[in-house]
Motif scaffolding. Structure first.
Motif, PDB file in Angstrom:
ATOM      1  N   LYS A  54      40.464  72.788  55.201  1.00 29.74           N
ATOM      2  CA  LYS A  54      39.174  72.589  55.869  1.00 29.74           C
ATOM      3  C   LYS A  54      38.631  73.911  56.397  1.00 29.74           C
ATOM      4  O   LYS A  54      37.423  74.179  56.304  1.00 29.74           O
ATOM      5  N   LYS A  55      39.519  74.740  56.945  1.00 29.26           N
ATOM      6  CA  LYS A  55      39.078  76.048  57.448  1.00 29.26           C
ATOM      7  C   LYS A  55      38.570  76.936  56.319  1.00 29.26           C
ATOM      8  O   LYS A  55      37.668  77.755  56.514  1.00 29.26           O
ATOM      9  N   GLU A  56      39.160  76.787  55.145  1.00 34.35           N
ATOM     10  CA  GLU A  56      38.782  77.611  53.999  1.00 34.35           C
ATOM     11  C   GLU A  56      37.610  77.020  53.218  1.00 34.35           C
ATOM     12  O   GLU A  56      37.108  77.649  52.291  1.00 34.35           O
ATOM     13  N   GLY A  57      37.210  75.819  53.573  1.00 35.64           N
ATOM     14  CA  GLY A  57      36.111  75.171  52.866  1.00 35.64           C
ATOM     15  C   GLY A  57      36.512  74.460  51.590  1.00 35.64           C
ATOM     16  O   GLY A  57      35.667  74.141  50.758  1.00 35.64           O
ATOM     17  N   TYR A  58      37.813  74.174  51.426  1.00 32.38           N
ATOM     18  CA  TYR A  58      38.272  73.457  50.244  1.00 32.38           C
ATOM     19  C   TYR A  58      37.899  71.979  50.367  1.00 32.38           C
ATOM     20  O   TYR A  58      37.943  71.394  51.443  1.00 32.38           O
ATOM     21  N   ARG A  59      37.548  71.394  49.242  1.00 30.83           N
ATOM     22  CA  ARG A  59      37.185  69.983  49.230  1.00 30.83           C
ATOM     23  C   ARG A  59      38.111  69.140  48.355  1.00 30.83           C
ATOM     24  O   ARG A  59      38.283  67.951  48.608  1.00 30.83           O
ATOM     25  N   THR A  60      38.670  69.743  47.325  1.00 34.38           N
ATOM     26  CA  THR A  60      39.504  68.991  46.383  1.00 34.38           C
ATOM     27  C   THR A  60      40.888  69.624  46.267  1.00 34.38           C
ATOM     28  O   THR A  60      41.032  70.851  46.375  1.00 34.38           O
ATOM     29  N   TYR A  61      41.867  68.780  46.014  1.00 33.91           N
ATOM     30  CA  TYR A  61      43.258  69.236  45.998  1.00 33.91           C
ATOM     31  C   TYR A  61      44.023  68.618  44.827  1.00 33.91           C
ATOM     32  O   TYR A  61      43.697  67.521  44.373  1.00 33.91           O
ATOM     33  N   THR A  62      45.027  69.346  44.388  1.00 38.05           N
ATOM     34  CA  THR A  62      45.988  68.826  43.426  1.00 38.05           C
ATOM     35  C   THR A  62      47.355  68.867  44.103  1.00 38.05           C
ATOM     36  O   THR A  62      47.771  69.919  44.599  1.00 38.05           O
ATOM     37  N   ILE A  63      48.020  67.734  44.167  1.00 36.83           N
ATOM     38  CA  ILE A  63      49.322  67.648  44.833  1.00 36.83           C
ATOM     39  C   ILE A  63      50.425  67.858  43.806  1.00 36.83           C
ATOM     40  O   ILE A  63      50.478  67.172  42.786  1.00 36.83           O
ATOM     41  N   VAL A  64      51.306  68.807  44.073  1.00 34.66           N
ATOM     42  CA  VAL A  64      52.402  69.145  43.155  1.00 34.66           C
ATOM     43  C   VAL A  64      53.736  68.756  43.773  1.00 34.66           C
ATOM     44  O   VAL A  64      54.064  69.186  44.886  1.00 34.66           O
ATOM     45  N   SER A  65      54.487  67.940  43.059  1.00 32.40           N
ATOM     46  CA  SER A  65      55.828  67.575  43.505  1.00 32.40           C
ATOM     47  C   SER A  65      56.597  67.008  42.321  1.00 32.40           C
ATOM     48  O   SER A  65      56.104  66.987  41.192  1.00 32.40           O
ATOM     49  N   ASP A  66      57.802  66.517  42.590  1.00 28.44           N
ATOM     50  CA  ASP A  66      58.613  65.898  41.545  1.00 28.44           C
ATOM     51  C   ASP A  66      58.023  64.549  41.152  1.00 28.44           C
ATOM     52  O   ASP A  66      57.410  63.868  41.982  1.00 28.44           O
ATOM     53  N   PRO A  67      58.210  64.131  39.915  1.00 24.28           N
ATOM     54  CA  PRO A  67      57.632  62.868  39.457  1.00 24.28           C
ATOM     55  C   PRO A  67      57.969  61.672  40.342  1.00 24.28           C
ATOM     56  O   PRO A  67      57.092  60.864  40.653  1.00 24.28           O
ATOM     57  N   LEU A  68      59.232  61.550  40.767  1.00 24.27           N
ATOM     58  CA  LEU A  68      59.623  60.390  41.571  1.00 24.27           C
ATOM     59  C   LEU A  68      59.106  60.464  43.006  1.00 24.27           C
ATOM     60  O   LEU A  68      59.110  59.459  43.725  1.00 24.27           O
ATOM     61  N   HIS A  69      58.664  61.630  43.429  1.00 32.36           N
ATOM     62  CA  HIS A  69      58.129  61.823  44.780  1.00 32.36           C
ATOM     63  C   HIS A  69      56.619  61.628  44.820  1.00 32.36           C
ATOM     64  O   HIS A  69      56.008  61.600  45.882  1.00 32.36           O
ATOM     65  N   MET A  70      56.013  61.466  43.634  1.00 32.12           N
ATOM     66  CA  MET A  70      54.561  61.539  43.514  1.00 32.12           C
ATOM     67  C   MET A  70      53.840  60.347  44.142  1.00 32.12           C
ATOM     68  O   MET A  70      52.825  60.523  44.816  1.00 32.12           O
ATOM     69  N   LYS A  71      54.345  59.149  43.960  1.00 33.66           N
ATOM     70  CA  LYS A  71      53.642  57.965  44.449  1.00 33.66           C
ATOM     71  C   LYS A  71      53.537  57.975  45.968  1.00 33.66           C
ATOM     72  O   LYS A  71      52.463  57.716  46.537  1.00 33.66           O
ATOM     73  N   ARG A  72      54.627  58.268  46.644  1.00 38.36           N
ATOM     74  CA  ARG A  72      54.606  58.289  48.109  1.00 38.36           C
ATOM     75  C   ARG A  72      53.718  59.423  48.617  1.00 38.36           C
ATOM     76  O   ARG A  72      52.960  59.258  49.582  1.00 38.36           O
ATOM     77  N   MET A  78      50.234  59.063  50.964  1.00 36.14           N
ATOM     78  CA  MET A  78      50.008  59.785  52.209  1.00 36.14           C
ATOM     79  C   MET A  78      48.723  60.600  52.147  1.00 36.14           C
ATOM     80  O   MET A  78      47.933  60.619  53.095  1.00 36.14           O
ATOM     81  N   ALA A  79      48.515  61.298  51.030  1.00 32.81           N
ATOM     82  CA  ALA A  79      47.313  62.115  50.871  1.00 32.81           C
ATOM     83  C   ALA A  79      46.064  61.254  50.984  1.00 32.81           C
ATOM     84  O   ALA A  79      45.081  61.633  51.642  1.00 32.81           O
ATOM     85  N   SER A  80      46.086  60.089  50.366  1.00 33.11           N
ATOM     86  CA  SER A  80      44.946  59.182  50.423  1.00 33.11           C
ATOM     87  C   SER A  80      44.674  58.727  51.844  1.00 33.11           C
ATOM     88  O   SER A  80      43.525  58.695  52.301  1.00 33.11           O
ATOM     89  N   GLU A  81      45.739  58.392  52.572  1.00 34.07           N
ATOM     90  CA  GLU A  81      45.567  57.912  53.940  1.00 34.07           C
ATOM     91  C   GLU A  81      45.114  59.021  54.888  1.00 34.07           C
ATOM     92  O   GLU A  81      44.547  58.737  55.947  1.00 34.07           O
ATOM     93  N   LEU A  82      45.348  60.274  54.519  1.00 33.15           N
ATOM     94  CA  LEU A  82      44.856  61.404  55.309  1.00 33.15           C
ATOM     95  C   LEU A  82      43.422  61.764  54.954  1.00 33.15           C
ATOM     96  O   LEU A  82      42.827  62.649  55.570  1.00 33.15           O
ATOM     97  N   GLY A  83      42.880  61.094  53.948  1.00 35.16           N
ATOM     98  CA  GLY A  83      41.508  61.352  53.551  1.00 35.16           C
ATOM     99  C   GLY A  83      41.338  62.518  52.593  1.00 35.16           C
ATOM    100  O   GLY A  83      40.220  63.026  52.423  1.00 35.16           O
ATOM    101  N   MET A  84      42.392  62.930  51.927  1.00 34.81           N
ATOM    102  CA  MET A  84      42.309  64.039  50.987  1.00 34.81           C
ATOM    103  C   MET A  84      41.728  63.571  49.657  1.00 34.81           C
ATOM    104  O   MET A  84      42.120  62.522  49.141  1.00 34.81           O
ATOM    105  N   ASP A  85      40.826  64.343  49.106  1.00 39.09           N
ATOM    106  CA  ASP A  85      40.336  64.105  47.739  1.00 39.09           C
ATOM    107  C   ASP A  85      41.334  64.803  46.820  1.00 39.09           C
ATOM    108  O   ASP A  85      41.206  65.985  46.522  1.00 39.09           O
ATOM    109  N   ALA A  86      42.352  64.072  46.417  1.00 40.01           N
ATOM    110  CA  ALA A  86      43.483  64.687  45.726  1.00 40.01           C
ATOM    111  C   ALA A  86      43.851  63.950  44.458  1.00 40.01           C
ATOM    112  O   ALA A  86      43.642  62.735  44.335  1.00 40.01           O
ATOM    113  N   VAL A  87      44.416  64.696  43.516  1.00 36.67           N
ATOM    114  CA  VAL A  87      44.956  64.130  42.284  1.00 36.67           C
ATOM    115  C   VAL A  87      46.398  64.596  42.138  1.00 36.67           C
ATOM    116  O   VAL A  87      46.795  65.627  42.695  1.00 36.67           O
TER     117      VAL A  87
END
Length: 210
Positions: free
Chosen positions: A144-162, A166-175
């Motif tokens: 938010k400080k940097e003015g970013y609006r969209t995000y890509t979340i990187v993690s292990d495949p089995l960690h991705m759903k959780r 969380m990202a959705s519930e925080l209001g992140m526009d993320a894929v």
């Protein structure tokens, strides 16, 4: 040698029968829920997006001195690939240190990425988080400080759903962008990770665990 008869619960009293069957129903419900959750995690593990984003958020993992663990290295290399192919413009490395004598996960991630061709000015780090939700929350504050609006979340495949929940519930526009390779290659290593993720996902759904 005489065999002893099996000890069976005395279910003559109606309340005892109700309690017995009630406990059984609860246990069956938990087993069904766990199976349904595990199936959802497995179904989601290969979900990925090539949508361009302002930044990739690399979820932290263990480090070994000044080097990333095999699990963390796979996440960093996935983020570096996204950066080099132009899918993301910036990288945000997350993760603090539970021991003041060791480097933070975010710092180790940054050093590894720079050594693999990412420009230092395109990397941001947060070093306060110790759990997944904090990884995302503090990254969002930085974004938010940097003015970013969209995000890509990187993690292990089995960690991705959780992570994406969380990202959705925080209001992140993320894929999601699960690692293309993983340290959890065999089912012998995947099953304990899947069991842990199933329990953590169920716990987060109930009480907001990390």
């Amino acid at each position: 040698m005489s065999s002893r008869p099996l000890i069976r619960p005395d279910l003559k009293h109606p309340m005892q029968r109700i309690l017995y069957w009630g406990i059984g129903a609860v246990l069956l419900s938990i087993i069904f829920w766990a199976g349904f959750t595990a199936g959802g995690i497995l179904a989601y593990m290969n979900e990925g997006s090539h949508r361009p984003s302002d930044a990739a958020v690399v979820l932290g993992a263990a480090v070994q001195g000044e080097n990333p663990s095999p699990v963390f290295r796979e996440r960093i290399e996935q983020a570096v690939r996204l950066y080099k192919d132009g899918t993301v413009r910036h990288l945000i490395f997350t993760g603090g240190s539970r021991d003041s004598s060791t480097p933070t996960e975010a710092w180790v991630g940054r050093q590894y990425a720079v050594s693999h061709g990412v420009r230092p000015e395109h990397i941001l780090i947060e070093t306060k988080s110790v759990i997944t939700r904090e990884n995302l929350l503090y990254s969002l504050e930085i974004g938010k400080k940097e003015g970013y609006r969209t995000y890509t979340i990187v993690s292990d495949p089995l960690h991705m759903k959780r992570s994406m929940k969380m990202a959705s519930e925080l209001g992140m526009d993320a894929v999601p962008s699960p690692t293309e390779t993983t340290a959890y290659r065999s089912w012998r290593s995947k099953i304990p990770f899947l069991v842990r993720e199933t329990v953590m996902y169920m716990g987060y759904t109930l009480k907001g665990w990390n």
